[in-house]
Design a protein around this motif. Structure first.
Motif, PDB file in Angstrom:
ATOM      1  N   ILE A 149     -13.693  10.046  -6.674  1.00 15.26           N
ATOM      2  CA  ILE A 149     -12.467  10.971  -6.453  1.00 15.26           C
ATOM      3  C   ILE A 149     -12.705  11.988  -7.770  1.00 15.26           C
ATOM      4  CG2 ILE A 149     -10.084  11.025  -6.953  1.00 15.26           C
ATOM      5  CD1 ILE A 149     -10.868   9.953  -4.037  1.00 15.26           C
ATOM      6  N   PHE A 174       0.539   4.348  13.210  1.00  7.99           N
ATOM      7  CA  PHE A 174       0.916   3.487  12.039  1.00  7.99           C
ATOM      8  C   PHE A 174      -0.412   2.778  11.779  1.00  7.99           C
ATOM      9  CE2 PHE A 174       5.158   3.033  14.353  1.00  7.99           C
ATOM     10  CZ  PHE A 174       5.715   4.125  13.546  1.00  7.99           C
ATOM     11  N   ARG A 175      -0.194   2.562  10.310  1.00  8.83           N
ATOM     12  CA  ARG A 175      -1.222   1.600   9.717  1.00  8.83           C
ATOM     13  C   ARG A 175      -0.253   0.374   9.324  1.00  8.83           C
ATOM     14  NH1 ARG A 175      -0.399   3.558   5.031  1.00  8.83           N
ATOM     15  NH2 ARG A 175      -1.393   1.275   4.052  1.00  8.83           N
ATOM     16  N   GLU A 176      -1.212  -0.669   9.050  1.00 16.79           N
ATOM     17  CA  GLU A 176      -0.503  -2.031   8.677  1.00 16.79           C
ATOM     18  C   GLU A 176      -0.324  -1.746   7.344  1.00 16.79           C
ATOM     19  OE1 GLU A 176       1.346  -3.691  10.636  1.00 16.79           O
ATOM     20  OE2 GLU A 176       0.831  -2.425  12.231  1.00 16.79           O
ATOM     21  N   ASP A 177       0.416  -2.634   6.585  1.00 20.00           N
ATOM     22  CA  ASP A 177       0.576  -2.576   5.151  1.00 20.00           C
ATOM     23  C   ASP A 177      -0.600  -3.424   4.436  1.00 20.00           C
ATOM     24  OD1 ASP A 177       1.605  -1.958   2.527  1.00 20.00           O
ATOM     25  OD2 ASP A 177       3.082  -3.536   2.730  1.00 20.00           O
ATOM     26  N   VAL A 178      -1.822  -2.945   4.605  1.00 18.37           N
ATOM     27  CA  VAL A 178      -2.616  -3.909   4.076  1.00 18.37           C
ATOM     28  C   VAL A 178      -3.740  -2.873   3.150  1.00 18.37           C
ATOM     29  CG1 VAL A 178      -4.955  -5.237   4.611  1.00 18.37           C
ATOM     30  CG2 VAL A 178      -3.042  -5.459   6.317  1.00 18.37           C
ATOM     31  N   VAL A 179      -3.810  -3.458   1.885  1.00 13.75           N
ATOM     32  CA  VAL A 179      -4.854  -2.612   1.055  1.00 13.75           C
ATOM     33  C   VAL A 179      -6.404  -2.829   1.747  1.00 13.75           C
ATOM     34  CG1 VAL A 179      -5.854  -2.624  -1.253  1.00 13.75           C
ATOM     35  CG2 VAL A 179      -3.473  -3.262  -0.810  1.00 13.75           C
ATOM     36  N   VAL A 180      -6.867  -1.612   1.886  1.00 10.02           N
ATOM     37  CA  VAL A 180      -8.267  -1.467   2.298  1.00 10.02           C
ATOM     38  C   VAL A 180      -9.007  -0.620   1.399  1.00 10.02           C
ATOM     39  CG1 VAL A 180      -7.838  -1.786   4.695  1.00 10.02           C
ATOM     40  CG2 VAL A 180      -7.472   0.348   3.795  1.00 10.02           C
ATOM     41  N   ASN A 181      -8.404   0.327   0.477  1.00 14.97           N
ATOM     42  CA  ASN A 181      -9.089   1.021  -0.605  1.00 14.97           C
ATOM     43  C   ASN A 181      -9.456   0.391  -1.801  1.00 14.97           C
ATOM     44  OD1 ASN A 181      -9.271   2.969   1.377  1.00 14.97           O
ATOM     45  ND2 ASN A 181      -7.326   4.036   0.638  1.00 14.97           N
ATOM     46  N   THR A 201      -7.636   4.653 -10.279  1.00 13.14           N
ATOM     47  CA  THR A 201      -8.163   3.446 -10.059  1.00 13.14           C
ATOM     48  C   THR A 201      -7.783   3.311  -8.276  1.00 13.14           C
ATOM     49  OG1 THR A 201      -7.131   2.053 -11.078  1.00 13.14           O
ATOM     50  CG2 THR A 201      -9.289   2.519 -11.685  1.00 13.14           C
ATOM     51  N   SER A 224     -12.566   5.607  -8.079  1.00 13.68           N
ATOM     52  CA  SER A 224     -12.177   6.745  -8.996  1.00 13.68           C
ATOM     53  C   SER A 224     -13.382   7.466  -9.415  1.00 13.68           C
ATOM     54  CB  SER A 224     -11.407   6.023 -10.365  1.00 13.68           C
ATOM     55  OG  SER A 224     -12.356   4.972 -10.896  1.00 13.68           O
ATOM     56  N   LEU A 254       0.887   6.922   8.540  1.00 16.67           N
ATOM     57  CA  LEU A 254       2.240   6.180   8.121  1.00 16.67           C
ATOM     58  C   LEU A 254       2.023   4.667   8.028  1.00 16.67           C
ATOM     59  CD1 LEU A 254       4.880   6.532   7.133  1.00 16.67           C
ATOM     60  CD2 LEU A 254       5.543   6.926   9.736  1.00 16.67           C
ATOM     61  N   ASP A 297     -11.515   0.537  -5.792  1.00 16.42           N
ATOM     62  CA  ASP A 297     -11.482   1.545  -6.950  1.00 16.42           C
ATOM     63  C   ASP A 297     -12.620   2.543  -6.531  1.00 16.42           C
ATOM     64  OD1 ASP A 297     -11.946   3.148  -9.275  1.00 16.42           O
ATOM     65  OD2 ASP A 297     -12.438   1.547 -10.436  1.00 16.42           O
ATOM     66  N   GLY A 325      -4.420   3.528   2.401  1.00 19.88           N
ATOM     67  CA  GLY A 325      -4.578   2.009   1.973  1.00 19.88           C
ATOM     68  C   GLY A 325      -4.893   1.576   0.690  1.00 19.88           C
ATOM     69  N   THR A 368       0.765  -1.193   0.099  1.00 17.42           N
ATOM     70  CA  THR A 368       0.028  -0.095   0.065  1.00 17.42           C
ATOM     71  C   THR A 368       0.897   1.366   0.014  1.00 17.42           C
ATOM     72  OG1 THR A 368      -0.135   0.178   2.519  1.00 17.42           O
ATOM     73  CG2 THR A 368      -1.852  -1.199   1.269  1.00 17.42           C
TER      74      THR A 368
END
Ligand SMILES: [Zn+2]
Lengths: 479, 97
Positions: free
Chosen positions: B78, B64-71, A37, B75, A53, B73, A26, A21
């Motif tokens: 946005i 911190f955030r953990e390195d995990v995709v949470v978002n 996207t 677009s 962060l 698409d 995220g 990420t």
């Protein structure tokens, strides 16, 4: 030219970190998504959004710092760098100026004359990447894709310790290998995951004062870097020789036209007005966390090279090639762990693998076969179940499709014929059909042996064991 | 007012902020900036040699955030903020690197 000049070079290297990420949100960092996207209010700079962060960014940055002998600042902070540009949605970049995460490091490189020297690292800081601007061919406008906006970067700032393009490339290769070994980035210059800006000045040989330096950007390959350095050196010397003064500026290299031009107009004041980033709290790296990051450091290339010599007694040449890519080194070690002879594993990697990579125009990173299959192939060849030519053929299948060589050899009937009786029958026929060759051999022209071996192999459709063929031939010919 | 802002300074600040000011606005801005700097000078009269510069109000670290995709698409949403949109991108004035 009467005077002799020395080139003084320092590098600013940007490396895109291998996180899943972005640095402050995220959103995915995956490459190649449709425009925008992988965006959210944070990475498009929407008012009211707040950055948080990514912990992994701190760990990668610290890991690179430790591997490059830096001091890790246990208390570090982010700062805002203010500037307007359409690829920068917030009108500032979050970076580090006052308290970067790593400082005062250095790596050792080999110089062109075979010596060693240390290139100092002034600092390494964490920051975010910008979006991508695409010129709209149809209109008087540009289009912005913010998928790269907020992708984590580290910037590695060297001391002005390099004196030639060769030293610059040696330094970059060293950094690249260290970072690849750490798994912190794939460091591809041509894809932009590693980017180098060259700060260069010239001075009369023997002078201890630095000349005025320029910064050259847009260097996408080692060759472009070498060409840009030669070109900028000449440009500055020409200016000095004709009585002029080098202007401190940022220049953009055009590799196709092999020249550089100044990037920004005078109206664009370079005044970033840095100040501590109020939206992010400081980072404190405790002893426990530091130790944890340190304990995760893998064995780096220099250590590996020493160990390969001691443990496997491989020639330096082999070690150099295998350890030049982490992927190859990993495959080597895992295959040896499965019981294969180290030198044999090395040969398959160094010769056949490198050959196939070149043939198919691939990078070593893309080698994807499993060590288990290579180990099985080596065993099949050692046990003389298959001969050398068949082994090469099977290896290509392993390289391309990671097939199981035992099954493949069985399914395609590629086992060597070692059966004495069958071989003997074929060879007797060959001898009877080639009296001229037999005559040659009897009169001492042993070269004709090769012809008879070849004929036998042909008859056996390449599946005979060459050692057995030789043995039986000699026996039948009485030599 | 102790601090006098020169024409060059106000011109420069205008460039940095990407603002085009009329002559009347420039005069007003010069006055405003001067009084702001006077106020800052007032703070400068205090002895702060033993005081750590403050960057944050609260003593909070390591968020911190953990390195995990949470978002995913988002677009469409946005891009609804874009003054102008084309082919899924934000349209901006023609810009060269
Ligand atoms: Zn985002």
């Amino acid at each position: 030219m009467s005077k002799e000049y020395e080139t003084v070079i320092g590098l600013e290297v940007h490396v895109e970190l291998a996180t899943k990420t972005k640095i402050f949100c995220g959103c995915s960092t995956a490459f190649g998504g449709a425009p925008n996207t992988h965006t959210c209010p944070v990475c498009t700079g929407m008012p009211g959004s707040l950055p948080v962060l990514n912990r992994q960014v701190v760990e990668y940055a610290a890991a690179v710092g430790i591997a490059t002998n830096c001091t890790i600042n246990r208390f570090c902070r982010f700062d805002r760098k203010n500037y307007f540009y359409p690829d920068n949605p917030q009108n500032y970049q979050i970076s580090q100026l006052y308290l970067p995460i790593c400082e005062n490091g250095g790596v050792s490189i080999e110089t062109p004359d075979g010596g060693k020297k240390t290139v100092g690292i002034h600092e390494i800081h964490m920051e975010e990447d910008a979006g991508k601007l695409v010129h709209d061919e149809w209109g008087e406008a540009s289009l912005v894709d913010f998928n790269r906006s907020g992708v984590p970067l580290i910037e590695i700032v060297s001391e002005p310790d390099m004196r030639s393009a060769e030293e610059v490339i040696a330094y970059l290769e060293k950094l690249r290998l260290i970072i690849q070994y750490l798994g912190a980035s794939d460091c591809k210059l041509n894809e932009g995951s590693m980017r180098a800006d060259v700060n260069l000045s010239v001075r009369e040989k023997g002078s201890s004062e630095f000349g005025t330096r320029t910064e050259t950007k847009n260097l996408n390959s080692f060759k472009a870097i070498a060409r840009a350095i030669a070109n900028e050196r000449e440009r500055q010397i020409d200016i000095i020789e004709s009585g002029g003064k080098v202007v401190q500026e940022t220049r953009r290299w055009d590799d196709a036209k092999e020249y550089s031009y100044p990037m920004r107009s005078k109206e664009d004041a370079q005044d970033y007005r840095y100040f501590p980033e109020p939206d992010l709290v400081p980072v404190i790296i405790s002893d426990e966390w530091f130790d944890e990051i340190k304990s995760k450091q893998p064995e780096l290339r220099d250590e590996k090279m020493v160990r390969y010599k001691e443990q496997y007694n491989l020639p330096d040449y082999d070690i150099d090639i295998i350890t030049a890519n982490k992927r190859l080194a990993d495959i080597f070690e895992e295959t040896v762990k499965l019981g294969s002879n180290p030198k044999k594993v090395s040969n398959w990697l160094m010769v056949e693998t490198m050959y196939l990579l070149k043939e198919k125009g691939l990078e070593p990173d893309l080698v994807s076969f499993s060590p288990v299959n290579l180990a099985k192939l080596i065993k099949l060849a050692e046990d003389r179940v298959i001969n050398g030519n068949v082994a090469k053929e099977v290896f290509e299948k392993i390289f391309d499709e990671d097939i199981d060589p035992e099954e493949y050899v069985k399914e395609n009937g590629l086992m060597s014929v070692n059966d004495e009786g069958e071989l003997r029958g074929v060879i007797e026929k060959i001898i009877a059909a080639n009296p001229k060759s037999v005559e040659d051999i009897n009169s001492g022209k042993l070269k004709a042996m090769g012809f008879l071996v070849g004929q036998t192999m042909k008859e056996m459709k390449g599946k005979a064991d060459p050692a057995s063929v030789n043995k039986i031939l000699k026996e039948l010919l009485g030599i | 007012m102790a601090n006098v802002i020169s024409d060059e300074t106000i011109e420069y600040v205008g460039i940095l902020a990407k603002l085009e000011l009329s002559d009347a606005e420039k005069e007003q801005a010069k006055k405003d900036m001067g009084s702001m700097l006077d106020y800052i000078d007032k703070l400068g009269e205090l002895d702060t040699s033993d005081v750590e510069p403050m960057s944050h109000v609260f003593p909070v670290n390591n968020v911190f955030r953990e390195d995990v995709v949470v978002n995913g698409d988002d677009s469409a949403n946005i891009l609804s903020n874009a003054p102008e949109e084309k082919d899924g991108s934000f349209v901006v004035p023609k810009t060269f690197d």
